[in-house]
Design a protein around this motif. Sequence first.
Motif, PDB file in Angstrom:
ATOM      1  N   MET A  68      16.889 -56.134  -8.075  1.00  0.00           N
ATOM      2  CA  MET A  68      17.735 -55.598  -6.969  1.00  0.00           C
ATOM      3  C   MET A  68      17.139 -54.288  -6.585  1.00  0.00           C
ATOM      4  N   PRO A  69      16.945 -53.731  -5.441  1.00  0.00           N
ATOM      5  CA  PRO A  69      16.368 -52.404  -5.023  1.00  0.00           C
ATOM      6  C   PRO A  69      17.580 -51.278  -5.931  1.00  0.00           C
ATOM      7  N   GLU A  70      17.263 -50.298  -6.036  1.00  0.00           N
ATOM      8  CA  GLU A  70      17.814 -49.240  -7.188  1.00  0.00           C
ATOM      9  C   GLU A  70      19.239 -48.771  -6.323  1.00  0.00           C
ATOM     10  N   ASP A  71      19.363 -48.970  -5.073  1.00  0.00           N
ATOM     11  CA  ASP A  71      20.560 -48.548  -4.161  1.00  0.00           C
ATOM     12  C   ASP A  71      21.376 -49.969  -3.889  1.00  0.00           C
ATOM     13  N   VAL A  72      21.020 -50.876  -4.390  1.00  0.00           N
ATOM     14  CA  VAL A  72      21.909 -52.079  -4.198  1.00  0.00           C
ATOM     15  C   VAL A  72      22.687 -52.504  -5.721  1.00  0.00           C
ATOM     16  N   ASN A  73      23.816 -52.301  -5.785  1.00  0.00           N
ATOM     17  CA  ASN A  73      24.624 -52.758  -7.000  1.00  0.00           C
ATOM     18  C   ASN A  73      25.045 -54.140  -7.057  1.00  0.00           C
ATOM     19  N   ALA A  74      24.159 -54.890  -7.614  1.00  0.00           N
ATOM     20  CA  ALA A  74      24.520 -56.567  -7.482  1.00  0.00           C
ATOM     21  C   ALA A  74      23.576 -57.016  -8.894  1.00  0.00           C
ATOM     22  N   PHE A  75      24.429 -58.183  -9.106  1.00  0.00           N
ATOM     23  CA  PHE A  75      23.609 -59.020 -10.238  1.00  0.00           C
ATOM     24  C   PHE A  75      22.877 -60.096  -9.190  1.00  0.00           C
ATOM     25  N   SER A  76      22.111 -60.776 -10.036  1.00  0.00           N
ATOM     26  CA  SER A  76      21.599 -62.212  -9.146  1.00  0.00           C
ATOM     27  C   SER A  76      22.543 -62.952  -9.147  1.00  0.00           C
ATOM     28  N   PRO A  77      22.337 -63.960  -8.257  1.00  0.00           N
ATOM     29  CA  PRO A  77      23.421 -65.218  -8.095  1.00  0.00           C
ATOM     30  C   PRO A  77      23.661 -66.011  -9.343  1.00  0.00           C
ATOM     31  N   GLN A  78      24.810 -66.143  -9.625  1.00  0.00           N
ATOM     32  CA  GLN A  78      25.162 -66.726 -11.013  1.00  0.00           C
ATOM     33  C   GLN A  78      24.844 -68.478 -10.762  1.00  0.00           C
ATOM     34  N   ILE A  79      24.373 -69.241 -11.539  1.00  0.00           N
ATOM     35  CA  ILE A  79      24.253 -70.596 -11.410  1.00  0.00           C
ATOM     36  C   ILE A  79      25.265 -71.266 -12.307  1.00  0.00           C
ATOM     37  N   ILE A  80      25.668 -70.565 -13.375  1.00  0.00           N
ATOM     38  CA  ILE A  80      26.622 -71.068 -14.330  1.00  0.00           C
ATOM     39  C   ILE A  80      27.781 -71.095 -13.583  1.00  0.00           C
ATOM     40  N   ILE A  81      28.731 -72.105 -13.185  1.00  0.00           N
ATOM     41  CA  ILE A  81      29.846 -71.882 -12.723  1.00  0.00           C
ATOM     42  C   ILE A  81      31.174 -71.127 -13.269  1.00  0.00           C
ATOM     43  N   GLY A  82      31.486 -70.149 -12.546  1.00  0.00           N
ATOM     44  CA  GLY A  82      32.527 -69.211 -12.992  1.00  0.00           C
ATOM     45  C   GLY A  82      32.176 -68.146 -13.972  1.00  0.00           C
ATOM     46  N   ALA A  83      30.902 -68.266 -14.481  1.00  0.00           N
ATOM     47  CA  ALA A  83      30.521 -67.141 -15.308  1.00  0.00           C
ATOM     48  C   ALA A  83      30.692 -65.687 -14.836  1.00  0.00           C
ATOM     49  N   GLN A  84      30.332 -65.591 -13.550  1.00  0.00           N
ATOM     50  CA  GLN A  84      30.387 -64.155 -12.786  1.00  0.00           C
ATOM     51  C   GLN A  84      31.804 -63.690 -12.997  1.00  0.00           C
ATOM     52  N   TYR A  85      33.052 -64.310 -13.168  1.00  0.00           N
ATOM     53  CA  TYR A  85      34.249 -63.884 -13.644  1.00  0.00           C
ATOM     54  C   TYR A  85      34.492 -62.961 -14.579  1.00  0.00           C
ATOM     55  N   VAL A  86      33.865 -63.642 -15.568  1.00  0.00           N
ATOM     56  CA  VAL A  86      34.005 -62.928 -16.792  1.00  0.00           C
ATOM     57  C   VAL A  86      33.319 -61.262 -16.683  1.00  0.00           C
ATOM     58  N   GLN A  87      31.840 -61.642 -16.076  1.00  0.00           N
ATOM     59  CA  GLN A  87      31.088 -60.528 -16.012  1.00  0.00           C
ATOM     60  C   GLN A  87      31.742 -59.613 -15.057  1.00  0.00           C
ATOM     61  N   THR A  88      32.569 -59.989 -14.038  1.00  0.00           N
ATOM     62  CA  THR A  88      33.147 -58.919 -13.199  1.00  0.00           C
ATOM     63  C   THR A  88      34.137 -58.212 -13.844  1.00  0.00           C
ATOM     64  N   ALA A  89      34.819 -58.555 -14.594  1.00  0.00           N
ATOM     65  CA  ALA A  89      35.888 -58.020 -15.366  1.00  0.00           C
ATOM     66  C   ALA A  89      35.320 -56.777 -16.312  1.00  0.00           C
ATOM     67  N   GLY A  90      34.126 -57.064 -16.975  1.00  0.00           N
ATOM     68  CA  GLY A  90      33.521 -56.197 -17.460  1.00  0.00           C
ATOM     69  C   GLY A  90      32.888 -54.904 -16.635  1.00  0.00           C
ATOM     70  N   VAL A  91      32.160 -55.412 -15.646  1.00  0.00           N
ATOM     71  CA  VAL A  91      31.715 -54.133 -14.610  1.00  0.00           C
ATOM     72  C   VAL A  91      32.837 -53.583 -14.051  1.00  0.00           C
ATOM     73  N   ALA A  92      34.108 -54.231 -13.890  1.00  0.00           N
ATOM     74  CA  ALA A  92      35.158 -53.330 -13.167  1.00  0.00           C
ATOM     75  C   ALA A  92      35.460 -52.334 -14.334  1.00  0.00           C
ATOM     76  N   LEU A  93      35.816 -52.779 -15.436  1.00  0.00           N
ATOM     77  CA  LEU A  93      36.103 -52.013 -16.603  1.00  0.00           C
ATOM     78  C   LEU A  93      35.209 -50.865 -16.696  1.00  0.00           C
ATOM     79  N   GLY A  94      33.987 -51.056 -16.703  1.00  0.00           N
ATOM     80  CA  GLY A  94      32.953 -49.895 -16.642  1.00  0.00           C
ATOM     81  C   GLY A  94      32.948 -48.956 -15.495  1.00  0.00           C
ATOM     82  N   LEU A  95      33.266 -49.419 -14.344  1.00  0.00           N
ATOM     83  CA  LEU A  95      33.431 -48.471 -13.380  1.00  0.00           C
ATOM     84  C   LEU A  95      34.709 -47.804 -13.673  1.00  0.00           C
TER      85      LEU A  95
END
Length: 360
Positions: free
Chosen positions: A123-150
């Motif tokens: 991702m470009p430095e000014d784009v806050n994003a993860f790569s598209p997740q192939i594992i179904i639903g895994a991004q939900y747990v990751q999102t909780a962690g990113v949100a806590l970090g913010l």
Amino acid sequence: MKRTTDKVAEQFETFQILDEEGKIVNEEAMPELSDDELKELMTRMVYTRILDQRSIALNRQGRLGFYAPTAGQEASQLGSQYALEQDDFILPGYRDVPQLIWQGLPLYKAFLFSRGHFKGNQMPEDVNAFSPQIIIGAQYVQTAGVALGLQKRNKDAVAITYTGDGGTSQGDFYEGMNFAGAFNSPAIFVVQNNQFAISTPVEKQTAADTLAQKAVAAGIEGIQVDGMDVLAVYAATKDARDRAVNGEGPTLIEALTYRYGPHTMAGDDPTRYRTEEMDNEWEKRDPLVRFRKFLEDKGLWSEDEENEIIEKAKEEIKAAVKEADNTPKQKVTDLIGNMYETLPQHLEEQMEEYKAKESK
């Protein structure tokens, strides 16, 4: 118990602003968007529809790898992304490449992602994003962690993620929402309910009348929105974001939508599990047709304008494909080097072996 579940479901009526004819049915909920912003939303949806058509053609030509069609889901994808700020984090599923593009991912990199090239995941430095997740639903747990970090960093930003109706059957779906709810973290969980998890209808996924009501068990806000209504999706996401940055916790948004194409281009045949009547019914709700009627009634849109966008999209897609084609091929040494900072001995040996092969 049935009375209890019925009472819960009744609280989640579908939020809508535009009906199928593009008429405003909920004036109070109309978001404060300028004429230019309304036109920009339509521009992005038209562009994305063309991108989808070209991507399908490129896939069939063997010029793309993995591809999940997006036609029909433009309102749920782009309406939600349009409500974000640049500091927000997007954690997409595999069908959610359009959100990344409009958040700033170069188009050629989206094509490289489809081809499995590592540069497509950078991702470009000014784009806050993860790569598209192939594992179904895994991004939900990751999102909780990113949100806590913010939250820990006192950032006025949110983490938003997407999954389909099938993803709500995964344990990660519940774990992510529960974690974010427990810590009152700034997360937005979007379920794009396109009615089928590959071939499994949503009524086989759950006994719940809505997916939005699953927010109740996590103790967070939940809303069901007409996912073919771009204004409703925008308004729901904007509200969820405003509340999240104000310390009011996460939100689950269920967007009722429909994918017009197959689940992916990897051999899925939707005619085996969807009826022609169902396809015809959802085509009447097409998000582009609905929003086009709305804009035309306001004197903000014309066929000539749309054709200009279509031609621009085709030219930019052609250029992006060429840039992707000209990107150096991914090598085995790239794979080894990208996986480790310090190579273990057996991979050091393999690295030297493949360096020698690749230098010939």
